[in-house]
Design a protein around this motif. Sequence first.
Motif, PDB file in Angstrom:
ATOM      1  N   TYR A  85      27.460  -3.539   3.328  1.00  0.00           N
ATOM      2  CA  TYR A  85      27.487  -2.270   4.069  1.00  0.00           C
ATOM      3  C   TYR A  85      28.772  -1.490   3.758  1.00  0.00           C
ATOM      4  CZ  TYR A  85      23.882  -4.070   7.413  1.00  0.00           C
ATOM      5  OH  TYR A  85      22.747  -4.556   8.017  1.00  0.00           O
ATOM      6  N   GLN A 119      20.461  -2.893  -1.313  1.00  0.00           N
ATOM      7  CA  GLN A 119      19.266  -3.712  -1.093  1.00  0.00           C
ATOM      8  C   GLN A 119      18.187  -3.454  -2.146  1.00  0.00           C
ATOM      9  OE1 GLN A 119      19.665  -6.010   1.018  1.00  0.00           O
ATOM     10  NE2 GLN A 119      21.512  -5.102   1.865  1.00  0.00           N
ATOM     11  N   THR A 123      15.662  -9.001  -4.292  1.00  0.00           N
ATOM     12  CA  THR A 123      14.628  -9.831  -3.674  1.00  0.00           C
ATOM     13  C   THR A 123      15.046 -11.302  -3.569  1.00  0.00           C
ATOM     14  OG1 THR A 123      13.593  -9.927  -5.825  1.00  0.00           O
ATOM     15  CG2 THR A 123      12.721  -8.326  -4.282  1.00  0.00           C
ATOM     16  N   PRO A 177      18.338 -10.710  12.005  1.00  0.00           N
ATOM     17  CA  PRO A 177      17.192 -10.321  11.196  1.00  0.00           C
ATOM     18  C   PRO A 177      15.923 -11.013  11.698  1.00  0.00           C
ATOM     19  CG  PRO A 177      18.616 -11.834   9.976  1.00  0.00           C
ATOM     20  CD  PRO A 177      19.161 -11.738  11.348  1.00  0.00           C
ATOM     21  N   ALA A 188      11.426  -7.531   7.586  1.00  0.00           N
ATOM     22  CA  ALA A 188      12.647  -7.926   8.283  1.00  0.00           C
ATOM     23  C   ALA A 188      13.137  -6.766   9.143  1.00  0.00           C
ATOM     24  CB  ALA A 188      13.731  -8.313   7.286  1.00  0.00           C
ATOM     25  N   VAL A 217       4.656 -11.094  -1.638  1.00  0.00           N
ATOM     26  CA  VAL A 217       5.034 -12.501  -1.581  1.00  0.00           C
ATOM     27  C   VAL A 217       3.855 -13.397  -1.979  1.00  0.00           C
ATOM     28  CG1 VAL A 217       6.925 -12.234   0.055  1.00  0.00           C
ATOM     29  CG2 VAL A 217       4.621 -12.614   0.916  1.00  0.00           C
TER      30      VAL A 217
HETATM   31  C1  LIG Z   1      11.384 -14.600  -1.702  1.00  0.00           C
HETATM   32  C2  LIG Z   1      10.948 -14.045  -0.367  1.00  0.00           C
HETATM   33  C3  LIG Z   1       9.662 -14.614   0.114  1.00  0.00           C
HETATM   34  C4  LIG Z   1      11.996 -14.265   0.677  1.00  0.00           C
HETATM   35  C5  LIG Z   1      13.200 -13.410   0.433  1.00  0.00           C
HETATM   36  C6  LIG Z   1      13.423 -12.558   1.632  1.00  0.00           C
HETATM   37  C7  LIG Z   1      14.741 -11.791   1.556  1.00  0.00           C
HETATM   38  C8  LIG Z   1      14.716 -10.888   0.341  1.00  0.00           C
HETATM   39  C9  LIG Z   1      14.929 -11.046   2.878  1.00  0.00           C
HETATM   40  C10 LIG Z   1      15.018 -12.036   4.057  1.00  0.00           C
HETATM   41  C11 LIG Z   1      15.970 -11.424   5.087  1.00  0.00           C
HETATM   42  C12 LIG Z   1      16.194 -10.015   4.588  1.00  0.00           C
HETATM   43  C13 LIG Z   1      17.418  -9.253   5.110  1.00  0.00           C
HETATM   44  C14 LIG Z   1      17.319  -9.085   6.629  1.00  0.00           C
HETATM   45  C15 LIG Z   1      18.233  -8.058   7.171  1.00  0.00           C
HETATM   46  C16 LIG Z   1      18.883  -7.156   6.417  1.00  0.00           C
HETATM   47  C17 LIG Z   1      19.816  -6.179   7.067  1.00  0.00           C
HETATM   48  C18 LIG Z   1      19.485  -4.763   6.639  1.00  0.00           C
HETATM   49  O1  LIG Z   1      20.354  -3.836   7.211  1.00  0.00           O
HETATM   50  C19 LIG Z   1      19.499  -4.642   5.140  1.00  0.00           C
HETATM   51  C20 LIG Z   1      18.474  -5.590   4.545  1.00  0.00           C
HETATM   52  C21 LIG Z   1      18.697  -7.063   4.935  1.00  0.00           C
HETATM   53  C22 LIG Z   1      19.979  -7.584   4.282  1.00  0.00           C
HETATM   54  C23 LIG Z   1      17.446  -7.864   4.480  1.00  0.00           C
HETATM   55  C24 LIG Z   1      17.347  -7.923   2.954  1.00  0.00           C
HETATM   56  C25 LIG Z   1      16.164  -8.771   2.476  1.00  0.00           C
HETATM   57  C26 LIG Z   1      16.184 -10.181   3.060  1.00  0.00           C
HETATM   58  C27 LIG Z   1      17.428 -10.919   2.573  1.00  0.00           C
END
Ligand SMILES: CC(C)CCC[C@@H](C)[C@H]1CC[C@H]2[C@@H]3CC=C4C[C@@H](O)CC[C@]4(C)[C@H]3CC[C@]12C
Length: 451
Positions: A85, A119, A123, A177, A188, A217
Amino acid sequence: MFLIFKPTILFSGLINRTHSNCETIEEEFYDAETGTTTLPAPMFSRNDFSVWGFLKKCIGMELSKITMPIVFNEPLSFLQRITEYMEHTYLIHKACTLSDSIERMQLVAAFAVSAVASQWDRTGKPFNPLLGETFELTRDEEGYHMISEQVSHHPPISAFYSESLNQDFSFHGSIYPKLKLWGKSVEAEPKGTMTLELSKHREAYTWTNPMCCVHNVILGKLWIEQYGTVEIVNHSTGDKCVLNFKPCGMFGKELHRVEGHIQDKSKKKHQVIYGKWTECVYSIEPKVYEVNKKAEKKSGGDSKKHKQSTGGDDADEMPDVQETVTMIPGSTLLWRVAPRPPHSTQMYNFTNFAMTLNELEPGMIGVIAPTDCRLRPDIRAMENGDIDTASQEKERLEEKQRVARRERAKDEEEWSTRWFQQGNNRYTGAADWIYKGGYFDRRYSDLPDIY
Ligand SMILES: CC(C)CCC[C@@H](C)[C@H]1CC[C@H]2[C@@H]3CC=C4C[C@@H](O)CC[C@]4(C)[C@H]3CC[C@]12C
């Protein structure tokens, strides 16, 4: 529990194959000049792994309790990921220098959008922080420092506090999250309030980050979308900025687009904000914006010619509308994203800023807290390309955490957070985590042994 996954066996073939070309790749990526915009090793190819092949075994489980195979990770802790951030902190510094509150709001809005720009295409799943884990980022040249702590494990909550070194601002909040598996995608919701305080102006701004969705996914290529309304409130003046992060829509025309406006407490519109969170943000007078929009509609736009997104069982491909934002004459550019380094795709799609987050410089040893996630052996091993060690260490740390929790339960002991305490946000009243202070005095007594 269900740890069916046997990393050592699964990865042995992969490791040999990747190792054979590791040397050449490492040479290619080693940047002696800057030393900062690269990782020690490129990532493992995920081509041989299907997220769904794994996830289908987890249907019905609470998503935060699922341990994903490490190959889907990125070598950062969630605490480091939310520190991203801060990449465009110069926008806050600039806001501090402006005397007009609407102009300040424009920069705060740009900061709020820029905060989630990294972001894009990210992934990889960051490592779940261990309870009590911390991350410190000190950026003397950019004039700020930040501390974050994992304050709860179930549900996972991360609290952070940052301030400028000259006491001009503080930016703090907490993120819980909340993840949902929606058939083809994982959604999320980053619950938690962001608070920005500008001391000279005696101002506080609050907002909540947009939703984040990881598509495909089940099958197809993973891609990220952020959407929802973000309302930034200036609690001192009553000004508001309402930003709409648009979902990509049927034709993909709105992909990554952000549009909104700034209004004062009498609801008078002052500025329109527009752009893409992956690219740039402009501001413009509302009248000029409306005239331009009408003209665009008259000329028919071009929305219909794009491919319609497929429904049903197919993958939701990311619409390949790669249009850049068209600048409307009379706009002011508030922020533009920095290009990703050329080797980013082989390195978890990290930005230059993300590449630096896990650096452990000699001067940090003995200075950062022993709970700092730069000292996590699993993340370090993964960063170095040693995925076997990473996986073993990750299991060891998680087991250590479970043992510690059982011990506490036996002694009826409560976990106590170190740098933050539960409380309510001063401005919104919402549940929040408040920084207790003291981290930067560096008298780290009573820290838990988590590694
Ligand atoms: C491979 C797949 C199935 C699982 C991966 C999920 C990942 C990409 C997901 C899970 C939790 C998610 C995060 C949850 C919360 C936040 C805070 C937001 O302000 C920016 C995005 C962010 C940082 C998301 C980014 C994507 C994230 C990291």
